[in-house]
Structures are given as C-alpha cells and as structure tokens.
Design a protein around this motif. Sequence first.
Motif, PDB file in Angstrom:
ATOM      1  N   GLY A  13     -43.214  50.717 -16.251  1.00 36.48           N
ATOM      2  CA  GLY A  13     -43.888  50.967 -17.518  1.00 36.48           C
ATOM      3  C   GLY A  13     -43.024  51.701 -18.528  1.00 36.48           C
ATOM      4  N   THR A  14     -42.024  52.451 -18.043  1.00 30.01           N
ATOM      5  CA  THR A  14     -41.136  53.160 -18.962  1.00 30.01           C
ATOM      6  C   THR A  14     -40.122  52.229 -19.619  1.00 30.01           C
ATOM      7  OG1 THR A  14     -39.476  53.718 -17.274  1.00 30.01           O
ATOM      8  CG2 THR A  14     -41.339  55.221 -17.516  1.00 30.01           C
ATOM      9  N   SER A  15     -40.048  50.963 -19.163  1.00 27.61           N
ATOM     10  CA  SER A  15     -39.092  50.018 -19.738  1.00 27.61           C
ATOM     11  C   SER A  15     -39.378  49.767 -21.211  1.00 27.61           C
ATOM     12  CB  SER A  15     -39.125  48.689 -18.970  1.00 27.61           C
ATOM     13  OG  SER A  15     -40.392  48.067 -19.086  1.00 27.61           O
ATOM     14  N   VAL A  16     -40.658  49.773 -21.583  1.00 29.79           N
ATOM     15  CA  VAL A  16     -41.035  49.551 -22.980  1.00 29.79           C
ATOM     16  C   VAL A  16     -40.478  50.669 -23.861  1.00 29.79           C
ATOM     17  CG1 VAL A  16     -42.972  49.333 -24.574  1.00 29.79           C
ATOM     18  CG2 VAL A  16     -43.106  48.284 -22.307  1.00 29.79           C
ATOM     19  N   ILE A  17     -40.578  51.907 -23.380  1.00 33.37           N
ATOM     20  CA  ILE A  17     -40.108  53.051 -24.159  1.00 33.37           C
ATOM     21  C   ILE A  17     -38.578  53.075 -24.210  1.00 33.37           C
ATOM     22  CG2 ILE A  17     -40.269  55.546 -24.455  1.00 33.37           C
ATOM     23  CD1 ILE A  17     -42.945  53.974 -24.584  1.00 33.37           C
ATOM     24  N   ALA A  18     -37.940  52.858 -23.063  1.00 33.19           N
ATOM     25  CA  ALA A  18     -36.474  52.843 -23.038  1.00 33.19           C
ATOM     26  C   ALA A  18     -35.933  51.747 -23.946  1.00 33.19           C
ATOM     27  CB  ALA A  18     -35.985  52.635 -21.603  1.00 33.19           C
ATOM     28  N   GLY A  19     -36.577  50.593 -23.923  1.00 33.50           N
ATOM     29  CA  GLY A  19     -36.141  49.499 -24.782  1.00 33.50           C
ATOM     30  C   GLY A  19     -36.284  49.823 -26.252  1.00 33.50           C
ATOM     31  N   ARG A  20     -37.337  50.543 -26.605  1.00 29.50           N
ATOM     32  CA  ARG A  20     -37.581  50.896 -28.007  1.00 29.50           C
ATOM     33  C   ARG A  20     -36.441  51.738 -28.585  1.00 29.50           C
ATOM     34  NH1 ARG A  20     -39.776  48.907 -32.148  1.00 29.50           N
ATOM     35  NH2 ARG A  20     -41.877  48.700 -31.277  1.00 29.50           N
ATOM     36  N   PHE A  21     -35.803  52.585 -27.744  1.00 26.75           N
ATOM     37  CA  PHE A  21     -34.735  53.458 -28.226  1.00 26.75           C
ATOM     38  C   PHE A  21     -33.447  52.698 -28.564  1.00 26.75           C
ATOM     39  CE2 PHE A  21     -37.117  56.941 -26.010  1.00 26.75           C
ATOM     40  CZ  PHE A  21     -37.271  57.754 -27.117  1.00 26.75           C
ATOM     41  N   VAL A  22     -33.274  51.487 -28.032  1.00 31.30           N
ATOM     42  CA  VAL A  22     -31.996  50.784 -28.217  1.00 31.30           C
ATOM     43  C   VAL A  22     -32.137  49.394 -28.830  1.00 31.30           C
ATOM     44  CG1 VAL A  22     -30.790  52.003 -26.373  1.00 31.30           C
ATOM     45  CG2 VAL A  22     -32.127  49.976 -25.814  1.00 31.30           C
ATOM     46  N   VAL A  23     -33.358  48.869 -28.909  1.00 32.05           N
ATOM     47  CA  VAL A  23     -33.520  47.472 -29.318  1.00 32.05           C
ATOM     48  C   VAL A  23     -33.119  47.235 -30.767  1.00 32.05           C
ATOM     49  CG1 VAL A  23     -35.932  47.656 -30.086  1.00 32.05           C
ATOM     50  CG2 VAL A  23     -35.103  45.508 -29.093  1.00 32.05           C
ATOM     51  N   ALA A  24     -33.182  48.249 -31.607  1.00 31.69           N
ATOM     52  CA  ALA A  24     -32.802  48.074 -33.012  1.00 31.69           C
ATOM     53  C   ALA A  24     -31.289  48.119 -33.205  1.00 31.69           C
ATOM     54  CB  ALA A  24     -33.458  49.152 -33.869  1.00 31.69           C
ATOM     55  N   THR A  25     -30.557  48.617 -32.203  1.00 29.34           N
ATOM     56  CA  THR A  25     -29.106  48.767 -32.321  1.00 29.34           C
ATOM     57  C   THR A  25     -28.345  47.704 -31.535  1.00 29.34           C
ATOM     58  OG1 THR A  25     -29.419  51.165 -32.513  1.00 29.34           O
ATOM     59  CG2 THR A  25     -27.186  50.387 -32.025  1.00 29.34           C
TER      60      THR A  25
ATOM     61  N   VAL B 166     -28.819  59.517 -27.151  1.00 26.42           N
ATOM     62  CA  VAL B 166     -30.165  59.127 -26.719  1.00 26.42           C
ATOM     63  C   VAL B 166     -30.186  57.667 -26.279  1.00 26.42           C
ATOM     64  CG1 VAL B 166     -32.560  58.804 -27.460  1.00 26.42           C
ATOM     65  CG2 VAL B 166     -31.298  60.842 -28.176  1.00 26.42           C
ATOM     66  N   GLY B 167     -29.469  56.811 -27.019  1.00 26.31           N
ATOM     67  CA  GLY B 167     -29.390  55.398 -26.664  1.00 26.31           C
ATOM     68  C   GLY B 167     -28.719  55.191 -25.320  1.00 26.31           C
ATOM     69  N   TRP B 168     -27.610  55.905 -25.082  1.00 25.55           N
ATOM     70  CA  TRP B 168     -26.927  55.785 -23.787  1.00 25.55           C
ATOM     71  C   TRP B 168     -27.801  56.309 -22.651  1.00 25.55           C
ATOM     72  CZ3 TRP B 168     -23.089  52.782 -22.636  1.00 25.55           C
ATOM     73  CH2 TRP B 168     -22.172  52.418 -23.608  1.00 25.55           C
TER      74      TRP B 168
ATOM     75  N   VAL C 192     -28.989  54.256 -19.308  1.00 25.15           N
ATOM     76  CA  VAL C 192     -28.824  54.767 -17.937  1.00 25.15           C
ATOM     77  C   VAL C 192     -30.179  54.790 -17.220  1.00 25.15           C
ATOM     78  CG1 VAL C 192     -28.203  56.782 -16.562  1.00 25.15           C
ATOM     79  CG2 VAL C 192     -26.754  56.100 -18.486  1.00 25.15           C
ATOM     80  N   TRP C 193     -31.209  55.260 -17.922  1.00 27.35           N
ATOM     81  CA  TRP C 193     -32.550  55.274 -17.333  1.00 27.35           C
ATOM     82  C   TRP C 193     -33.014  53.856 -17.003  1.00 27.35           C
ATOM     83  CZ3 TRP C 193     -36.026  58.887 -15.695  1.00 27.35           C
ATOM     84  CH2 TRP C 193     -37.324  58.428 -15.440  1.00 27.35           C
ATOM     85  N   TYR C 194     -32.772  52.933 -17.937  1.00 26.97           N
ATOM     86  CA  TYR C 194     -33.160  51.539 -17.751  1.00 26.97           C
ATOM     87  C   TYR C 194     -32.486  50.964 -16.505  1.00 26.97           C
ATOM     88  CZ  TYR C 194     -35.373  47.494 -20.052  1.00 26.97           C
ATOM     89  OH  TYR C 194     -36.215  46.473 -20.382  1.00 26.97           O
ATOM     90  N   GLY C 195     -31.227  51.343 -16.295  1.00 27.06           N
ATOM     91  CA  GLY C 195     -30.494  50.801 -15.157  1.00 27.06           C
ATOM     92  C   GLY C 195     -30.855  51.444 -13.832  1.00 27.06           C
ATOM     93  N   LEU C 196     -30.771  52.779 -13.769  1.00 26.16           N
ATOM     94  CA  LEU C 196     -30.938  53.470 -12.491  1.00 26.16           C
ATOM     95  C   LEU C 196     -32.394  53.556 -12.042  1.00 26.16           C
ATOM     96  CD1 LEU C 196     -28.388  56.427 -12.824  1.00 26.16           C
ATOM     97  CD2 LEU C 196     -28.133  54.285 -11.563  1.00 26.16           C
TER      98      LEU C 196
END
Length: 313
Positions: A18-30, A225-227, A231-235
């Motif tokens: 469920g945290t994938s949505v939030i992690a994606g939001r931090f980087v999807v615009a970049t 924050v993006g990095w 890392v969170w998305y991966g690990l």
Amino acid sequence: MERFAGVLFLLGAFTLAGTSVIAGRFVVATLGTFTITVVSLFFALLGLLPLCGRKLGQSIWQMAQRDWASLFIQALFGIFLFRMFLLQGLLHTSAGEAGILTGATPATTVLLAWMLLKEPLDRIRFLGIISTVTGIVVLQGLFSPDIVFSTEHLIGNVLVLCAAMCESVFNVLSRFSSVKSALRSAQVLDPIVQTTLVVIIALLLCLGPALTEHPAAALLSLSIVGWAALVWYGLFVTALAFILWYAGIKRCDAAVAAAFSGMMPFTAMILSVLLLNEQPGWQQWLGGLLVVLGMVLTGLKVRSPKRQESCCI
C-alpha cells in the motif's frame, strides 16, 4: 499455526504494498515510469542477493521450463504491468484516490479464483464484489451530478483499475503455481529465491523501455527525498513485500489473500492524508468505505456443511 503464519505474512505484504502509491507520488513527476521501476528493482536486488547465497544457483539448476514460464508471467503482471499502470495513473489522479481504487483487487481476485481455481463464490462474497463495484462507481461521481471529474482524472482512475486487475492476475497465478507444485511434489521455491528471480525477470523487462526515457539527467536532479522513496520502493515495497507474499500464498487460498489485499487502499488512503496532506471529500470516503466493506465480505471464509475447508496447502 501454518494458517496463522500465512495470515501474518499476507497482512505484512499488503501493508507494505500500500505504500507503493505514496512512494511513487514522490518521484513520478521527475522520473519516467520504467526508470522508477528499474532503479527500485536494482535496490531490491542489492538487498535480496546476499540473502539468497548458494540457494539461488541450486534452485535455478533444478527448475523446469514450466517454472520459468510461471515466474515470467508473475513478473509481467505483478511488477511490469502493475507498476506501469499505477505510476501512469498517478500522473492523472490523487494518491488517496488511487489507493482506494486498488481496493478493486479483492473482488477481481475472488472472481478469477472462482473461474480458474474453482474456489467457492457464495452469496456473501458476491455481495462483496457488488460493494466493491459500487464503491468504485461512487468514487467516479456518477451518483453526484454536481461533482464532475476531468477526462484526465478519469483516465488516471482507469489506469489504476488496470493495475488492480494486474495485481489480481498475479495473486491467482501465484496461488495456482504453488498448488500445482504441491500436487506434483515438485520443489517449492524458497520465498527469497522466488522473489529474487521474479525481480531479475522484471528488471530485464523494464530495462529497454527505461533507456528510452533518458534517465541519467533526471536521476542526477533527483532530491534526497526522491532517492529515499526509490530505496523504500525497492527494499520494502518490492523485496520484503514479495518475500512475505510468497510465504503467505503458500499457506492460504486466493480468497484469503484477496481479503488482505484490501490493506493496500487502506494504507495508501491514510498515508496520503498524513504525508501528502491530501483531503479526500465525502464521496471519496464513502467510496472507500464501500470498497473496504467489499474487501471484508470477499475475504470471509466459506465453510461447506459437508466438510470444513482449510486455506492451508
């Protein structure tokens, strides 16, 4: 005890998912969709490979062609297509609403399990499917003429629903593979090894499309924050969540897994409010409540009067 362990594994897996949505939001615009996936999978491998040790080579040597085909399909639907649809959807809709829409996963998983695995679909689970569909319709504003979403917003929601359907296919295929391996007394892959192989296959699938996004410049401009999100998305969202998933699905049927997949929208909704300061309206809360109700109903255990079924293999 095995069933209880399976339930805990599934709970942890879908909470992290469920945290994938939030992690994606931090980087999807970049970053591009496939760049995000490739980098996060790279971090996942950094955590997984030391845990595998010699088991990875031994398992590869013993795997049959059908095992490779099964892992390829799991990587295709569980990572490649799921993340492509989800991250593209996040460009057009809010994180909170995207999180709620992933709550369609339990209903579609139950339907697929009924059609493909012959798992029972009783009246209560059917009501759960109806509740989920109604919740999604409410989210789209069809019952409130004064609330109108833009075409772009609706496209984003449709993309997230496609991601939920891919997750359902992945859930059912994982269970199907586990059951078939048990029936033919084949070697059951260790969850860590299975996760590693699926991640490697998905990484290879995403590498070509990622290169077309010219990722170097975007990665160099990415914030701390993006990095951290990658890392969170991966690990955690990939490595740990998939390990817990494979450990849980070996012990529980697809309908039980479907119930716990409802943790994805719940986690995403709460975190979108706490971390992204999103403020869902009454329509989003009502739709989310119906989706959660559908999650609960579809996850209820079906008991036959003739025999008591168990979710354990």
